[in-house]
Design an enzyme around this catalytic site. Structure first.
Site, short mmCIF file in Angstrom:
data_model
loop_
_atom_site.label_atom_id
_atom_site.label_comp_id
_atom_site.label_asym_id
_atom_site.label_seq_id
_atom_site.Cartn_x
_atom_site.Cartn_y
_atom_site.Cartn_z
N ARG A 1 79.79 -24.65 -6.49
CA ARG A 1 78.52 -23.97 -6.27
C ARG A 1 77.83 -24.27 -4.95
O ARG A 1 76.79 -23.69 -4.65
CB ARG A 1 77.52 -24.23 -7.41
CG ARG A 1 78.05 -23.82 -8.77
CD ARG A 1 76.94 -23.67 -9.73
NE ARG A 1 76.12 -24.86 -9.80
CZ ARG A 1 74.89 -24.87 -10.20
NH1 ARG A 1 74.29 -23.76 -10.53
NH2 ARG A 1 74.21 -25.99 -10.26
N ASP A 2 78.30 -25.21 -4.16
CA ASP A 2 77.67 -25.41 -2.85
C ASP A 2 78.71 -25.92 -1.87
O ASP A 2 78.56 -26.99 -1.29
CB ASP A 2 76.50 -26.37 -2.94
CG ASP A 2 75.69 -26.40 -1.65
OD1 ASP A 2 75.84 -25.45 -0.84
OD2 ASP A 2 74.93 -27.35 -1.43
#
Lengths: 344, 183
Positions: free
Chosen positions: A163-164
């Site tokens: 997610r990042d």
């Protein structure tokens, strides 16, 4: 029948923490600060990631402090790291310290991050200029992307999404082994999460738009990986928002203009030539094939991590000679020197 | 009559297609296998299971309470199974019920919610649900004890992890049905 107490744990951890000498700040993440620390007993260097306590992050302190307890980011990151324990391309946790509201993680110290790929030069600079410039060899681009894909394939198989994924979160050891760090966590089943994940230039097109919670899949990590490969080839952040003519063009607009297919509902009126946005990528047949499979506008058409690892040609290109490695390390060190001298 | 005949035929075709859909390279079979393997890591201990089977009421009571609270708070569907998994694993490790079992169940819900929801349940809501039999500070301490006991390894595999993969198989089958009847 006894209530177990965490008192004992806390005090033990505190005495341990005294064994480490806090040095300079080596990173600031969304959730806290990372220090370089030295073990006073062994002289070994580590990284200490201190999650910011809720007290520091919120205005109405007392109230929040009483209701929040352990930060959800901390719970997510630690559960994720322990689920992925042992993978060679995921950062490991050596120890955990709890000091009041603060939680600190002791991790191995990785001297470099992938941010080198921006300020460094892209692949082709040496042909344009008369004199030979230090450049990033293609083998390094394939090397880091295969190792990141290795970590992602392992995570995605466990329904965990990073997610990042950004160059800042891809750490490199002294011998350039990739260690993926700073993960959020989402099992596929818990889909409706906030769309404000992933640093903007690395954010997949399906995550842009209004702020309503969205369903997303592990394909968002694959997009980020595709952008990192393109960045490495061009030597800059390819989807960074830029000034053009009278105004700013946002990351999303650049993506739509260059990569949105004509038969898509979001298809732009005027599109940009992808050869202008990422010329070095488009010139190399192999990289072009890989990057275009990762940067597909539709998430269901995007290459998955295990599929990328099955690409024999790309995996073979990932073999780095000693010379290649030395070249990259030299490049990184030069850049760190330049950054250090800028500071003074 | 011809209609029922054709339907019977299409069903026959569909069942042969179902086997094709389970081809490990095509369906999510590989992912399901891996999830089953990972799930073993998050199982409660055998000793605990044996003990609980002798006297299952207490666990059932706590699980039911957790379900009620999750429903009242409008939690995501993943929160309940994950909190029961945490509860079982905590009790497996400690083999003793804490002074306030509801505080333990609430702590498990709190952690499960932090893991999977963007707007998580607050400690106050959980205290209210337990009719203030414990304070938010007790709950915070319990949260830490659970996390330390489970060594922060809290992202367990739950039935909800499998569902999308099963559903994908069913969808494939339905698509097969449809294309058959069109034929």
């Amino acid at each position: 029948l006894q209530t177990p107490s965490c008192e004992k744990n806390t005090s033990r951890s505190l005495t341990q923490m005294e064994n480490y000498l806090k040095g300079s700040i080596i990173g600031r993440g969304t959730y806290g600060i990372v220090y370089k620390v030295t073990c006073l007993k062994t002289g070994k260097v580590f990284a200490l990631k201190c999650h910011r306590s809720p007290v520091l992050r919120d205005e109405d302190t007392e109230q929040k402090d009483a209701t929040i307890g352990v930060e959800d980011a901390t719970v997510r990151e630690l559960s994720c790291l322990s689920a992925l324990r042992g993978h060679p391309n995921v950062i490991q946790i050596h120890d955990l310290f709890i000091d009041g509201e603060n939680i600190a993680m002791l991790m191995p110290y990785a001297p470099y991050t992938l941010t080198v790929i921006h300020n460094g030069h892209g692949l082709k600079v040496n042909y344009d200029h008369g004199k030979a410039l230090q450049v990033i060899p293609l083998s390094f681009v394939a090397h880091f992307s295969v190792q990141v894909a290795n970590a992602l394939s392992y995570m995605h198989g466990r329904n965990i999404i990073h997610r990042d994924l950004t160059p800042r979160n891809v750490l490199l050891t002294k011998d350039l082994t990739v260690k993926v760090a700073d993960m959020g966590l989402a099992r596929q089943s818990s889909k409706r999460m906030s769309p404000n994940v992933v640093t903007e230039p690395y954010r997949a097109p399906e995550l842009f738009g209004d702020n309503s919670p969205k369903d997303y899949t592990c394909a968002i990590d694959m997009w980020s990986l595709g952008v990192m490969i393109a960045d490495a080839m061009e030597g800059k952040v390819v989807f960074a928002e830029r000034e053009k003519g009278s105004g700013t063009v946002s990351t999303y607009d650049i993506i739509v203009k260059t990569l949105c297919p004509r038969n898509h509902v979001k298809a732009p009126v005027t599109s940009w030539d992808i050869d202008d946005v990422m010329p070095n990528v488009m010139e190399c047949t192999l990289v072009k094939r890989i990057v275009l499979q990762l940067l597909t506008f539709r998430e269901n058409e995007r290459l998955l991590a295990h599929e990328l690892l099955q690409d024999q040609e790309w995996v073979q290109a990932a073999h780095m000679t000693e010379e290649d490695k030395n070249m990259v390390i030299h490049q990184i060190q030069q850049q760190q020197l330049r950054q250090a001298s800028k500071r003074f | 009559q011809s209609q029922t005949e054709s339907r019977a035929q299409s069903q026959g075709a569909a069942s042969s297609q179902l086997r094709a859909a389970w081809d490990p390279t095509v369906s999510g079979h590989r992912v399901i296998q891996r999830l089953l393997h990972v799930e073993e890591r998050y199982m409660p201990s055998m000793l605990y299971i044996t003990l609980i089977q002798r006297d299952p009421e207490r666990r059932e009571e706590l699980a039911k309470w957790a379900l009620e609270v999750c429903c009242e708070c409008g939690c995501d569907e993943t929160v309940f199974p994950l909190s029961v998994s945490l509860l079982d694993r905590f009790l497996s490790a400690s083999l003793s019920i804490p002074v306030s079992p509801y505080c333990l169940a609430a702590g498990c819900i709190l952690i499960a919610s932090k893991l999977t929801e963007c707007d998580n349940v607050t400690a106050d809501t959980l205290c209210a649900a337990a009719e203030y039999s414990f304070h938010p500070s007790n709950l915070r301490e319990m949260e830490r004890v659970i996390l330390a006991t489970l060594r922060w390894d809290t992202a367990a595999v739950t039935p909800q992890d499998f569902l999308p993969h099963f559903l994908a198989c069913v969808e494939e089958r339905e698509d097969g049905d449809r294309s058959d009847s069109e034929r």
